[in-house]
Design a protein around this motif. Structure first.
Motif, PDB file in Angstrom:
ATOM      1  N   CYS A 757     -24.258 -33.680  21.572  1.00 56.49           N
ATOM      2  CA  CYS A 757     -23.705 -34.453  22.687  1.00 56.49           C
ATOM      3  C   CYS A 757     -24.797 -35.246  23.384  1.00 56.49           C
ATOM      4  O   CYS A 757     -25.916 -34.769  23.551  1.00 56.49           O
ATOM      5  CB  CYS A 757     -23.039 -33.508  23.689  1.00 56.49           C
ATOM      6  SG  CYS A 757     -22.165 -34.398  24.998  1.00 56.49           S
ATOM      7  N   TYR A 759     -24.353 -36.435  26.437  1.00 58.64           N
ATOM      8  CA  TYR A 759     -24.172 -36.329  27.888  1.00 58.64           C
ATOM      9  C   TYR A 759     -25.060 -35.231  28.466  1.00 58.64           C
ATOM     10  O   TYR A 759     -25.590 -34.398  27.732  1.00 58.64           O
ATOM     11  CB  TYR A 759     -22.696 -36.107  28.232  1.00 58.64           C
ATOM     12  CG  TYR A 759     -21.925 -37.406  28.187  1.00 58.64           C
ATOM     13  CD1 TYR A 759     -21.655 -38.117  29.346  1.00 58.64           C
ATOM     14  CD2 TYR A 759     -21.504 -37.944  26.972  1.00 58.64           C
ATOM     15  CE1 TYR A 759     -20.966 -39.314  29.310  1.00 58.64           C
ATOM     16  CE2 TYR A 759     -20.819 -39.144  26.917  1.00 58.64           C
ATOM     17  CZ  TYR A 759     -20.549 -39.831  28.093  1.00 58.64           C
ATOM     18  OH  TYR A 759     -19.881 -41.019  28.055  1.00 58.64           O
ATOM     19  N   CYS A 761     -24.450 -32.795  31.055  1.00 56.33           N
ATOM     20  CA  CYS A 761     -23.753 -31.922  32.004  1.00 56.33           C
ATOM     21  C   CYS A 761     -24.628 -30.699  32.284  1.00 56.33           C
ATOM     22  O   CYS A 761     -24.979 -29.960  31.364  1.00 56.33           O
ATOM     23  CB  CYS A 761     -22.411 -31.501  31.431  1.00 56.33           C
ATOM     24  SG  CYS A 761     -21.380 -32.924  31.028  1.00 56.33           S
ATOM     25  N   PHE A 763     -24.045 -27.929  33.560  1.00 59.90           N
ATOM     26  CA  PHE A 763     -23.445 -26.607  33.401  1.00 59.90           C
ATOM     27  C   PHE A 763     -23.273 -26.223  31.937  1.00 59.90           C
ATOM     28  O   PHE A 763     -22.971 -25.084  31.614  1.00 59.90           O
ATOM     29  CB  PHE A 763     -22.067 -26.567  34.074  1.00 59.90           C
ATOM     30  CG  PHE A 763     -21.079 -27.516  33.448  1.00 59.90           C
ATOM     31  CD1 PHE A 763     -20.308 -27.133  32.366  1.00 59.90           C
ATOM     32  CD2 PHE A 763     -20.946 -28.801  33.925  1.00 59.90           C
ATOM     33  CE1 PHE A 763     -19.423 -28.016  31.775  1.00 59.90           C
ATOM     34  CE2 PHE A 763     -20.064 -29.699  33.347  1.00 59.90           C
ATOM     35  CZ  PHE A 763     -19.291 -29.303  32.263  1.00 59.90           C
ATOM     36  N   CYS A 764     -23.441 -27.175  31.033  1.00 59.41           N
ATOM     37  CA  CYS A 764     -22.979 -26.982  29.656  1.00 59.41           C
ATOM     38  C   CYS A 764     -24.015 -26.262  28.801  1.00 59.41           C
ATOM     39  O   CYS A 764     -25.124 -26.764  28.589  1.00 59.41           O
ATOM     40  CB  CYS A 764     -22.637 -28.330  29.029  1.00 59.41           C
ATOM     41  SG  CYS A 764     -22.052 -28.181  27.321  1.00 59.41           S
ATOM     42  N   PHE A 766     -23.147 -25.421  25.727  1.00 54.75           N
ATOM     43  CA  PHE A 766     -22.616 -25.628  24.380  1.00 54.75           C
ATOM     44  C   PHE A 766     -23.321 -26.764  23.659  1.00 54.75           C
ATOM     45  O   PHE A 766     -23.584 -26.704  22.458  1.00 54.75           O
ATOM     46  CB  PHE A 766     -21.117 -25.926  24.505  1.00 54.75           C
ATOM     47  CG  PHE A 766     -20.470 -26.407  23.240  1.00 54.75           C
ATOM     48  CD1 PHE A 766     -20.225 -25.528  22.188  1.00 54.75           C
ATOM     49  CD2 PHE A 766     -20.083 -27.730  23.101  1.00 54.75           C
ATOM     50  CE1 PHE A 766     -19.624 -25.972  21.014  1.00 54.75           C
ATOM     51  CE2 PHE A 766     -19.475 -28.184  21.938  1.00 54.75           C
ATOM     52  CZ  PHE A 766     -19.245 -27.300  20.884  1.00 54.75           C
ATOM     53  N   SER A 767     -23.654 -27.802  24.401  1.00 53.09           N
ATOM     54  CA  SER A 767     -24.083 -29.033  23.740  1.00 53.09           C
ATOM     55  C   SER A 767     -25.535 -28.979  23.298  1.00 53.09           C
ATOM     56  O   SER A 767     -26.359 -28.248  23.822  1.00 53.09           O
ATOM     57  CB  SER A 767     -23.911 -30.209  24.699  1.00 53.09           C
ATOM     58  OG  SER A 767     -24.837 -30.099  25.751  1.00 53.09           O
ATOM     59  N   GLY A 807     -18.608 -32.182  21.419  1.00 59.35           N
ATOM     60  CA  GLY A 807     -19.553 -32.991  22.166  1.00 59.35           C
ATOM     61  C   GLY A 807     -19.360 -34.467  21.830  1.00 59.35           C
ATOM     62  O   GLY A 807     -18.635 -34.814  20.900  1.00 59.35           O
ATOM     63  N   ILE A 808     -20.017 -35.305  22.612  1.00 58.10           N
ATOM     64  CA  ILE A 808     -19.929 -36.750  22.356  1.00 58.10           C
ATOM     65  C   ILE A 808     -21.103 -37.117  21.437  1.00 58.10           C
ATOM     66  O   ILE A 808     -22.200 -37.454  21.896  1.00 58.10           O
ATOM     67  CB  ILE A 808     -19.963 -37.551  23.663  1.00 58.10           C
ATOM     68  CG1 ILE A 808     -18.901 -37.021  24.643  1.00 58.10           C
ATOM     69  CG2 ILE A 808     -19.763 -39.042  23.378  1.00 58.10           C
ATOM     70  CD1 ILE A 808     -17.470 -37.133  24.158  1.00 58.10           C
ATOM     71  N   LEU A 839     -12.665 -37.589  28.366  1.00 56.97           N
ATOM     72  CA  LEU A 839     -13.972 -38.200  28.104  1.00 56.97           C
ATOM     73  C   LEU A 839     -14.029 -38.746  26.681  1.00 56.97           C
ATOM     74  O   LEU A 839     -14.527 -39.856  26.443  1.00 56.97           O
ATOM     75  CB  LEU A 839     -15.083 -37.163  28.311  1.00 56.97           C
ATOM     76  CG  LEU A 839     -16.502 -37.641  27.985  1.00 56.97           C
ATOM     77  CD1 LEU A 839     -16.938 -38.759  28.934  1.00 56.97           C
ATOM     78  CD2 LEU A 839     -17.490 -36.471  28.051  1.00 56.97           C
ATOM     79  N   LYS A 887     -21.058 -38.353  33.345  1.00 54.16           N
ATOM     80  CA  LYS A 887     -19.705 -38.270  32.801  1.00 54.16           C
ATOM     81  C   LYS A 887     -18.798 -39.248  33.528  1.00 54.16           C
ATOM     82  O   LYS A 887     -19.179 -39.810  34.557  1.00 54.16           O
ATOM     83  CB  LYS A 887     -19.183 -36.850  33.014  1.00 54.16           C
ATOM     84  CG  LYS A 887     -18.467 -36.248  31.827  1.00 54.16           C
ATOM     85  CD  LYS A 887     -18.211 -34.783  32.094  1.00 54.16           C
ATOM     86  CE  LYS A 887     -17.868 -34.068  30.801  1.00 54.16           C
ATOM     87  NZ  LYS A 887     -17.856 -32.625  30.983  1.00 54.16           N
TER      88      LYS A 887
HETATM   89  S1  SF4 Z   1     -20.237 -31.166  25.379  1.00 47.73           S
HETATM   90 FE1  SF4 Z   1     -18.978 -31.890  27.083  1.00 47.73          FE
HETATM   91  S2  SF4 Z   1     -19.566 -30.599  28.777  1.00 47.73           S
HETATM   92 FE2  SF4 Z   1     -21.165 -30.382  27.230  1.00 47.73          FE
HETATM   93  S3  SF4 Z   1     -22.711 -31.936  27.759  1.00 47.73           S
HETATM   94 FE3  SF4 Z   1     -21.276 -32.889  26.343  1.00 47.73          FE
HETATM   95  S4  SF4 Z   1     -19.764 -33.895  27.632  1.00 47.73           S
HETATM   96 FE4  SF4 Z   1     -20.843 -32.420  28.909  1.00 47.73          FE
END
Ligand code: SF4
Length: 1095
Positions: A757, A759, A761, A763-764, A766-767, A807-808, A839, A887
């Motif tokens: 991803c 982005y 974020c 809090f994330c 995962f990415s 993810g993006i 998104l 975002k």
């Molecule tokens: S996967 Fe979604 S929440 Fe995580 S950084 Fe990318 S856009 Fe943000």
């Protein structure tokens, strides 16, 4: 008239003695009630207005004279002032000459750094503005004060701070006439508590649920006592303040207790130093009456009790943006007008800096073996008057406390001669509540009040009972108050002085404000807020975050709930339930993890956290620290009251040590602090009935009245105790009327097709960024054929939905999402594809140069069934600026989802809550926006039977691996109370437009999800099959909840289960039959992202 005090940069110059001053003898006659040792002066507690005016004129002249005194270079000029103020420095000056004058004046007046002193009010000005309170009957004054308090942000909550009291040293260079805390050195006894002793007591407090380590000490003892200086030198410290700094840092790190430091008169540099290791600091102003400095006065021979010196420290604390506690001492020879003047000086400083977080209105208690042993104690009425005056002067939102262990027993409010002392105490407490307090201050289950050791703190249940009898709920807080915690993430604050947003003018004239104020965030002085605070608008500079996860700011965030009160509960989202001991152990482990955030994906975090903190201890002290830590670990009690009692025995034995203070007076069982699922203290009395306003709102919803307004939703989201129970009951009733007793769920599979991803974020967990393969597992993409295989496998296992998000990925565009969709639909044409967050839709549309609607129409034509309403996080741009700055903003999210509804695609809706946002305010805005969005969808009709949003899914923040938490900038997710309440209020706030409220077992665990079914929920979400996003954040609730297990849980909750489709229809019978099978999942196939996107 205006009085200002000089800065440290003053130059000595000759001035003429102020010949107009009244002679001391005349002053004494005017203020005869100041004479000590005279019980007969009791009537002087009630001087007339005329007397006050005469007194004030004399006092004002005297204040001016004393100010001039500090500029006096000559012995000759000093003589008149010696008679007036009685400072030892003047006496010394006469004996020792000019140099002594300068030295002593510097001590008395100028221990604070140079600054920009602000004008303080003179007595005449104070009486002109506030003198009307001297004439008002006490009952009327109290009534006005209580009404004003109830218009503020306190919301029927009366707080206290569960603490341990650590008297680091009882040596002091002052000799106050009422004090037994200060003790001279004793042979064989240490001058300072050791680290070992402090940690042992702090560990006891942490185990009992305390939040505060109160570090209280005498003023600069090394200046007077060689024993103190030599002991500091032995330990490797240059001053008492250095030792306090090191002790606070160690207590914070080892126990998690938040230091509140009362270290006396200090410079701005010293205040800033201690700010790094404390949540708050304090200094009682006590009084501005200079007459107390006279020989025989309470503050005679006390260089640190000079009012200007104390005011200067308090102002320096404002410049340093330290959340600060101050207050007055009632009955030490001061008059009501003196009290007004002292309060007005504090008010003036708070007007400028907004840093005074609480006012202590403390009454003098006479102690044997002190100079004031025979001095009359002020009656309760005098304390009530001071409390009410402070409330009216400072307005509705100031925190005003009166120590409950000092409450005078003789009571006009019900403590008759036949009443027990507890009855009389409780009558006094109720009277104080009726006079406008909203806080009881620090109370300890472990230690004594070493300033008033003869007055034990009450048992918590007694205090809770008296508080409940006044219609208030007792709640534990931190040493720093909620308004200073930076959680109030609403609109940026426009005022510096949020503690009294309605101003004081109306209050002082008796024109009590009629509008309910908001719940403002205290904004630090702009120069401080702008000075490198990593949280920027979140903390506004009141707390120090410079140590990352080891900072005091991070420790505060770990300790609070969404309203800024103490989070006294072990439960966190994403983790199986554990008892307090397990939770503490887990927290210790989390805190013990190194501060190196590079072990997680931090591509979104620009400023790296600092390395682990170096030991604050000099080598000489560090050697004993290892031993101390070991001992503290060995003596941390178990969490049961019985075990705590046992530990108290152990502690009493240890109290024979040289400087170990004795534990508090035992009053039956030892209490501990825990907040239950209803948001109230477990096992403590609380108001039995919900408040009239909450009752009215709930009745309105249940009878089909107008939708709840934003501020009403916020009010419900702040419910605790009986209000909480009423909200949950109303939500449950509304659910029953709307959805019946059926609890639905969908058999589905999650496919997260990439964790790459672009982005940021915060809090994330995962990415992955492009270069982050080495962090927490590799970056991956799921090949198209694997998407197809997983979809087909899910269909064979009875699923009716695949939920796809990712993810993006920088290589993805709108066509990529269309190909992902096609892969799934080709593998199982009847499968409902629930995919692509707003998104991703926005990214896909812009990458192809299409409008949102145009792209959504292409997706719908390709077989997309519906959209997940994720990427919403919190629909509040102030909060999004911290959580997901790059975002899509709130307006774009609403636009994309609105477009989906217009093309006939239904969506879910979500809220991620409990990280950095101000809870109730931001959540209320979010819920109202969702309701309005759904009303729009209903207005435009849409396709088929249902339109718009299918369900609302609250998603509690899972903190463990989240970068923003790992960096020390987020809370530990919502408390269990908040989770339950949010689901319940969502049911009420979204009614009748969104009819399904889902409990996420992935976030809260299956058993807690079942509990949510009694708080307005009618849906348990999906069986999932593969969960990866929440697990990446550290959750441990499993990857799949098979239908058999799901239905067991629902039945155990007394409800009926029903499988559903994504759009709440009936699934094909053959799919339902398949879903009860036990076919195991095949291993997942991933492709390394570095080999290049989807193939
Ligand atoms: S996967 Fe979604 S929440 Fe995580 S950084 Fe990318 S856009 Fe943000």
């Amino acid at each position: 008239m205006t009085m200002s005090y000089p800065s440290a940069s003053f130059t000595f110059q000759s001035v003429s003695p102020p010949m107009q001053l009244p002679k001391p003898a005349n002053l004494a006659r005017v203020r005869g009630h100041h004479a000590l040792n005279s019980k007969s002066q009791q009537s002087a507690w009630y001087p007339s207005r005329a007397q006050h005016v005469r007194i004030s004129a004399a006092a004002a002249a005297e204040l001016c004279a004393a100010r001039t005194h500090t500029h006096t270079p000559s012995i000759k000029a000093a003589k008149p002032f010696r008679r007036l103020c009685g400072l030892s420095c003047c006496t010394n000056a006469v004996a020792l000459g000019h140099a002594a004058v300068r030295r002593a004046c510097t001590i008395a007046m100028c221990t604070a750094d140079a600054g920009h002193p602000i004008p303080l009010p003179g007595m005449a000005e104070v009486l002109d503005q506030y003198g009307w309170m001297l004439e008002l009957p006490l009952e009327e004054l109290m009534s006005r004060a209580a009404v004003l308090r109830d218009k503020g942000q306190h919301n029927a909550i009366v707080s206290f701070s569960p603490k341990v009291f650590l008297p680091i040293t009882r040596l002091c260079r002052d000799t106050c006439g009422y004090c037994t805390f200060a003790q001279p050195p004793r042979p064989g006894r240490r001058a300072f508590m050791t680290l070992e002793e402090m940690l042992q007591i702090a560990a006891q407090g942490a185990a009992a649920g305390c939040s505060e380590a109160l570090l209280t000490l005498g003023d600069k003892p090394e200046d007077r006592w060689p024993e103190a200086a030599s002991e500091l030198m032995e330990m490797g410290f240059g001053s008492t303040i250095e030792y306090v700094e090191a002790a606070a840092k160690t207590i914070l790190r080892e126990t998690g207790l938040l230091p509140h430091i009362n270290a006396g008169v200090m410079s701005e540099a010293e205040l800033r130093k201690l700010k790094k290791v404390s949540a708050s600091q304090g200094l009682m102003l006590e009084s501005t009456s200079l007459e107390l400095m006279h020989p025989g006065g309470a503050h005679h021979n006390c260089p640190d009790k000079y009012p200007a010196s104390r005011l200067k420290t308090i102002e320096a604390a404002g410049r340093a943006a330290v959340p600060y506690t101050s207050g007055i001492l009632v009955g030490i020879g001061d008059t009501r007008s003196d009290r007004l003047h002292a309060l007005a000086c504090l008010h003036c400083l708070n007007e400028r800096y907004g840093h005074i977080q609480e006012l202590i209105i403390q009454n003098f208690r006479a102690k044997p073996a002190t100079a004031m042993a025979a001095w009359p104690e002020p009656p309760l009425e005098e304390l009530l008057w001071a409390v009410a005056a402070a409330r009216i002067m400072f307005g509705p939102n100031m925190n005003i406390q009166a120590p409950p262990n000092l409450t005078p027993l003789e009571s006009a409010a019900g403590g008759g001669s036949g009443a027990s002392s507890l009855d009389a105490l409780q009558a006094g407490w109720r009277a104080l509540l009726n006079a406008g307090i909203n806080d009881w201050g620090g109370i300890s289950p472990i230690t004594r009040d070493f300033v008033n050791p003869e007055k034990p703190w009450p048992h918590l249940s007694s205090l809770a009972a008296a508080t409940a009898a006044a219609g208030k709920l007792l709640l534990p807080r931190l040493p720093v108050y909620p308004a200073y915690l930076g959680l109030r993430g609403g609109a940026p604050q426009s005022t510096r002085h949020p503690a009294h947003p309605e101003g004081t003018a109306a209050a002082v004239r008796g024109e009590l404000a009629t509008k309910a104020p908001g719940t403002p965030l205290a904004a630090a002085p702009a120069e401080v807020a702008a000075a490198g605070n990593p949280l920027g608008q979140l903390s506004c500079g009141w707390l120090d975050f410079s140590g990352g996860r080891d900072s005091v700011g991070a420790a505060v965030l770990r300790s609070i709930d969404s309203e800024g009160f103490l989070r006294a509960s072990a439960w966190v989202a994403g983790r199986p339930d554990m008892n307090e001991q397990e939770a503490q152990s887990q927290e210790q482990q989390e805190r013990a993890q190194p501060s190196d955030v590079s072990r997680v994906s931090v591509s979104s975090i620009s400023d790296a956290a600092p390395p682990p903190a170096a030991s604050p201890w000099p080598p000489a002290a560090a050697a004993s620290m290892a031993i101390a830590t070991t001992m503290a670990e060995a003596t941390i009690p178990t969490t049961t009251p019985a075990a705590t009692t046992a530990e108290m025995g152990s502690m009493a034995a240890t109290a024979q040590r040289a400087s170990m203070p004795m534990p508090r007076w035992q009053e039956g069982r030892v209490w501990r602090v825990a907040v239950g699922v209803d948001g109230a203290l477990e096992g403590m009395p609380r108001p039995l009935d919900p408040s009239p306003r909450v009752t009215r709102l709930l009745e309105g919803v249940l009878t089909g009245g107008r939708p709840l307004q934003r501020d009403e939703v916020e009010l419900l989201l702040r419910s605790r105790g009986a209000d909480h129970d009423a909200v949950c009951a109303a939500a449950d009733e509304l659910r029953r009327r709307t959805c019946g007793d059926i609890v639905s769920y969908v058999v589905n599979r999650n496919i997260n097709y990439t964790n790459v991803c672009t982005y940021k974020c915060s809090f994330c967990a995962f990415s992955k960024g492009r270069t982050a393969e080495e962090l927490r597992g590799p970056a991956y993409v799921v090949p198209y054929e694997e998407i197809a295989r997983r979809t087909a496998e899910a269909w064979d296992r009875g699923a009716t939905e695949v939920c796809m998000q990712g993810g993006i990925h920088p290589d993805f565009n709108g066509d990529t999402y269309l190909r992902i969709l096609s892969a799934a639909k080709a593998a199982a044409p009847a499968m409902h594809v629930h995919a692509f967050s707003p998104l991703e839709v926005h990214h896909g549309a812009t990458s192809l140069g299409l409008t949102h609607e145009g792209y959504l129409e292409r997706l719908a034509a390709a077989g997309l069934g519906s959209l997940p309403g994720t990427a919403a996080e919190v629909l509040h741009d102030h909060v999004r600026g911290v959580l997901c700055p790059d975002k899509i903003d709130t307006a774009t999210w609403l636009k994309v989802v609105g477009a989906a509804h217009r093309v006939g695609l239904r969506t879910t809706s979500t809220l991620m809550f409990g990280s950095v946002e101000e809870g109730p305010a931001a959540w209320a805005s979010h819920l109202v926006l969702l309701r309005e969005l759904q009303q729009q969808a209903e207005g435009t009709g849409g396709h088929g039977g249902g339109v718009g949003i299918t369900e609302f899914v609250p998603l509690p923040f899972v903190h463990m691996e989240s970068p923003v938490y790992v960096k020390g900038q987020a809370r530990r997710g919502p408390s269990l109370h908040e989770v339950i309440l949010l689901h319940a209020v969502a049911r009420l706030a979204l009614h009748p437009h969104v009819t399904n409220v889902q409990a996420s077992w992935v976030k809260v665990g299956p058993s807690r999800a079942a509990q949510l079914l009694a708080a307005g929920c009618n849906d348990m979400g999906g069986s999932i099959m593969n969960e990866s996003i929440t697990r990446a954040a550290g959750a441990a609730h499993g990857q799949e909840l098979p239908p058999v297990r799901m239905e067991e849980i629902i039945r155990a909750a007394g409800r009926q289960s029903r499988q559903r489709t994504t759009l709440y229809g009936i699934p094909p019978v053959e799919q339902t039959a398949r879903s009860y099978g036990t076919v195991p999942l095949q291993p997942l196939v991933l492709a390394a992202a570095s080999i290049g996107g989807l193939r």
